[in-house]
Design a protein around this motif. Sequence first.
Motif: not given
Length: 191
Positions: A9-20, A22-38
């Motif tokens: 049931s994971l959406s494409p957005l969820e699949r993009k951030i799952i590998p990251f 365990h990142e400590k910060s939201f900004d780092s998660l966005c950068n590594k997943s290459k997704l915009d903040t929204v």
Amino acid sequence: MDLNQIIESLSPLERKIIPFIHEKSFDSLCNKSKLDTVSCLRALEFLKLKGIINLELSKKQIVELGKNGIMYKKHGLPERRLLSLLQKNSISFSNAEKEAKLSQNEFKAVLGVLKKKAFIEIKDGKITFVGKKEESNKKSFEEDLIDKLPIEFEKLSHENKLALNGLKERSEIVELIDKQIIIFQVTELGS
């Protein structure tokens, strides 16, 4: 829902951030997943609904430097620049603006600030330093605040809040910005 159903049931957005995740910060998660903040926030909210993460959203007011504040942090507040000139000797009113390298608006504001603090006297077309050198050499509350920025509004001391009120009246030195704080933590299921 069992684990296989959750994975399917994971959406494409969820699949993009799952590998990251365990990142400590939201900004780092966005950068590594290459997704915009929204998109990144939306994916985190979906993962929260599935029990994969815990998510906390809060707002904080941050005091940051404005355009002039950045310049003043490098070169000193206008009142400090004029005071440095005046401690050497009196200066004619007409030359003070040029020698202190101040704009006309800055010069007017500085005269008011220094007169209010009883550091200067204007007489016979000259500006004279009349304060105590020890007092004028101390860092002002405004200078202290500028050095601390950016900082959360709640963490300001009483003196810094007074300095902030004074700086807010002046053009583009400080800004109060509402910032959303996003804290996420992987649950046992998410691990």
